[in-house]
Scaffold this motif. Structure first.
Motif: not given
Length: 131
Positions: A82, A112-116, A120-121, A124
């Motif tokens: 992530r 909520h700041e973690w992304h795949d 995406a990060a 966001a």
């Protein structure tokens, strides 16, 4: 007589993207330099691919924009696949000329700041910062 352009193989879209990132060859609105790279290397990049490359260029330059606005953005990977962009960190004040030794920098990442993915990060963080 053989010219350089006669012996250079066309770049793939991935090679053009890498060339753009490594050279910072942007010239004008985000990613406009891609057209120049494609023309110079006789690379054919379709419209969808060109738009994807422009988005990649824009994401890369967001970090410079944020830094110029006084933020200290950090791209963080958690070893579980992530990614996050955080604007909350603590570090020593760098001396004139920058750090010359290893320094510890702490970065706080909200759940909520973690992304795949990296994209995406960054996307966001861009939405959160209103850009």
């Amino acid at each position: 007589m053989t010219t350089t352009t006669d012996t250079v193989k066309p770049l793939t879209a991935e090679q053009a993207e890498l060339a753009l990132i490594l050279t910072g060859d942007f010239h004008g609105p985000w990613g406009a330099g891609l057209n120049e790279i494609a023309e110079r290397r006789h690379t054919v990049i379709d419209t969808a691919e060109l738009e994807r490359l422009r988005k990649a260029a824009r994401r890369l330059h967001l970090f410079e924009e944020w830094a110029n606005e006084g933020y200290a953005p950090a791209l963080v990977f958690d070893d579980d696949g992530r990614w996050a962009v955080s604007f909350t960190s603590a570090s020593p004040v760098p001396p004139d000329g920058g750090f010359t030794d290893t320094e510890q920098i702490s970065v706080l990442v909200e759940p909520h700041e973690w992304h795949d993915s990296v994209n995406a990060a960054i996307d966001a963080a861009q939405k959160e910062e209103g850009q």
